[in-house]
Design a protein around this motif. Structure first.
Motif, PDB file in Angstrom:
ATOM      1  N   GLN A 183       0.829  -1.203   0.000  1.00 40.46           N
ATOM      2  CA  GLN A 183       0.000   0.000   0.000  1.00 40.46           C
ATOM      3  C   GLN A 183       0.869   1.261   0.000  1.00 40.46           C
ATOM      4  O   GLN A 183       0.588   2.225  -0.720  1.00 40.46           O
ATOM      5  CB  GLN A 183      -0.923  -0.006   1.214  1.00 40.46           C
ATOM      6  N   ASN A 198       1.153   4.079  -3.003  1.00 44.54           N
ATOM      7  CA  ASN A 198       0.923   5.504  -2.759  1.00 44.54           C
ATOM      8  C   ASN A 198       2.045   6.359  -3.343  1.00 44.54           C
ATOM      9  O   ASN A 198       1.819   7.494  -3.770  1.00 44.54           O
ATOM     10  CB  ASN A 198       0.813   5.780  -1.260  1.00 44.54           C
ATOM     11  N   PRO A 252       1.402   5.392  -7.830  1.00 47.17           N
ATOM     12  CA  PRO A 252       0.196   4.645  -8.198  1.00 47.17           C
ATOM     13  C   PRO A 252       0.054   4.413  -9.688  1.00 47.17           C
ATOM     14  O   PRO A 252      -0.557   3.455 -10.103  1.00 47.17           O
ATOM     15  CB  PRO A 252      -0.944   5.532  -7.679  1.00 47.17           C
ATOM     16  N   PRO A 312      -7.962   5.391  -4.579  1.00 49.94           N
ATOM     17  CA  PRO A 312      -8.133   4.479  -3.461  1.00 49.94           C
ATOM     18  C   PRO A 312      -9.577   4.095  -3.212  1.00 49.94           C
ATOM     19  O   PRO A 312      -9.862   3.115  -2.546  1.00 49.94           O
ATOM     20  CB  PRO A 312      -7.571   5.269  -2.268  1.00 49.94           C
ATOM     21  N   HIS A 333      -5.795  10.016  -7.409  1.00 48.59           N
ATOM     22  CA  HIS A 333      -5.304   9.440  -6.159  1.00 48.59           C
ATOM     23  C   HIS A 333      -5.259  10.444  -5.013  1.00 48.59           C
ATOM     24  O   HIS A 333      -5.428  10.078  -3.855  1.00 48.59           O
ATOM     25  CB  HIS A 333      -3.903   8.871  -6.412  1.00 48.59           C
ATOM     26  N   GLN A 334      -5.069  11.730  -5.321  1.00 51.00           N
ATOM     27  CA  GLN A 334      -4.863  12.716  -4.272  1.00 51.00           C
ATOM     28  C   GLN A 334      -5.975  13.736  -4.133  1.00 51.00           C
ATOM     29  O   GLN A 334      -6.148  14.307  -3.057  1.00 51.00           O
ATOM     30  CB  GLN A 334      -3.541  13.466  -4.513  1.00 51.00           C
ATOM     31  N   TYR A 391      -0.721  10.893   2.020  1.00 45.72           N
ATOM     32  CA  TYR A 391      -0.670   9.532   2.565  1.00 45.72           C
ATOM     33  C   TYR A 391       0.637   9.239   3.300  1.00 45.72           C
ATOM     34  O   TYR A 391       0.814   8.126   3.802  1.00 45.72           O
ATOM     35  CB  TYR A 391      -0.819   8.517   1.428  1.00 45.72           C
ATOM     36  N   ASP A 392       1.551  10.196   3.357  1.00 46.38           N
ATOM     37  CA  ASP A 392       2.894   9.939   3.857  1.00 46.38           C
ATOM     38  C   ASP A 392       3.048  10.114   5.363  1.00 46.38           C
ATOM     39  O   ASP A 392       4.119   9.868   5.898  1.00 46.38           O
ATOM     40  CB  ASP A 392       3.906  10.860   3.161  1.00 46.38           C
ATOM     41  N   HIS A 407       0.666   5.446   8.330  1.00 44.76           N
ATOM     42  CA  HIS A 407       0.645   4.230   7.527  1.00 44.76           C
ATOM     43  C   HIS A 407       0.049   3.090   8.358  1.00 44.76           C
ATOM     44  O   HIS A 407       0.764   2.368   9.041  1.00 44.76           O
ATOM     45  CB  HIS A 407       2.059   3.865   7.061  1.00 44.76           C
ATOM     46  N   LEU A 412      -6.038   2.719   4.292  1.00 48.78           N
ATOM     47  CA  LEU A 412      -5.261   3.942   4.129  1.00 48.78           C
ATOM     48  C   LEU A 412      -5.776   4.998   5.095  1.00 48.78           C
ATOM     49  O   LEU A 412      -6.964   5.019   5.420  1.00 48.78           O
ATOM     50  CB  LEU A 412      -5.381   4.463   2.692  1.00 48.78           C
ATOM     51  N   PRO A 458      -5.117   8.892   5.041  1.00 49.71           N
ATOM     52  CA  PRO A 458      -4.511  10.166   4.647  1.00 49.71           C
ATOM     53  C   PRO A 458      -5.018  11.338   5.476  1.00 49.71           C
ATOM     54  O   PRO A 458      -6.171  11.362   5.930  1.00 49.71           O
ATOM     55  CB  PRO A 458      -4.948  10.308   3.195  1.00 49.71           C
TER      56      PRO A 458
END
Length: 248
Positions: A95, A99, A102, A114, A144-145, A169-170, A173, A178, A180
């Motif tokens: 995963q 991220n 992707p 996601p 994705h974002q 997403y960083d 975790h 997920l 975020p």
């Protein structure tokens, strides 16, 4: 060569003969440097660990994380892919790797979303919190974002809201799904007893379940807002919202 240099070579020769470092030894040393945030140095030891044992998936994994900390995402993805080839059941790593990049995991844009896996890009559910006591909340993922978040709140009148959100997403975790952090900006229109316009910011945290088993998210957010109408501008108001959506 001076006498000190000759003795140093002799010492290193006998040390290497008495103690042959293993892949695990290099991995443990790399972990120590990684924990000290000496990422470049840790990579040297992780690489030595994989040279001695090409099946050491843990060394590839943390080496990828070290590259990521150094801002080198291509090498980070490459090392994580190597780890996943050896240990494909490492779902948290998979995963995290997806991220990072992707677009390399699928051939179409919607699968990078996601919310698509097991559901669709649009979610619909309930939200509680001001303005109004409750309402219907939607979310449409663009990629994705980024996503649009429309909401209809019901209370002392009706409030129509639309936010544009970006997701990071960083930071967190989780072991599954997920989580975020997101932030964005939007506007609202209040009707009933007059008309007012809302300018709002949004900061929140959402947990997105594994879509293959449950196409659902839950979220909590803080919304600072200014209202315009009624002959003036209201003071800054801060709302708290809690909600959940099912994806179709």
């Amino acid at each position: 060569m001076n006498r000190v240099g000759r003795w140093l070579i002799i010492l290193l020769f006998f040390t290497d003969s008495l103690w042959a470092a293993t892949s695990g030894d290099y991995y443990a040393a790399g972990i120590q440097f990684y924990q000290q945030k000496q990422y470049a140095k840790s990579i040297q030891y992780f690489r030595a660990a994989t040279q001695l044992d090409p099946q050491n998936w843990k060394a590839y994994q943390v080496m990828g994380q070290a590259y990521y900390q150094l801002g080198d995402k291509p090498d980070a993805v490459q090392m994580m892919d190597q780890s996943l080839q050896i240990n494909p059941n490492n779902q948290p790593l998979r995963q995290f790797r997806n991220n990072l990049s992707p677009s390399t995991t699928s051939g179409n844009a919607t699968s990078n979303n996601p919310a698509v896996k097991g559901g669709g890009p649009f979610g619909l559910g309930l939200e509680i919190g001001d303005p109004g006591s409750w309402g219907v909340s939607g979310k449409f993922w663009l990629d994705h974002q980024s996503a649009f978040q429309p909401t209809v709140k019901i209370g002392a009148g009706t409030v129509l809201q639309l936010d544009y959100l970006l997701h990071d997403y960083d930071v967190i975790h989780p072991k599954g799904g997920l989580m975020p952090i997101y932030f964005g900006a939007g506007a609202g229109l209040g009707v009933g007893g007059g008309v007012a316009i809302e300018a709002r910011g949004v900061v929140g945290l959402t947990y997105i379940f594994d879509r293959t088993s449950l196409p659902l998210d839950i979220y909590i957010q803080v919304v600072p807002a200014l209202w315009f109408g009624g002959g003036g501008i209201s003071g800054l108001q801060v709302y708290g919202n809690l909600g959940s959506r099912y994806y179709f």
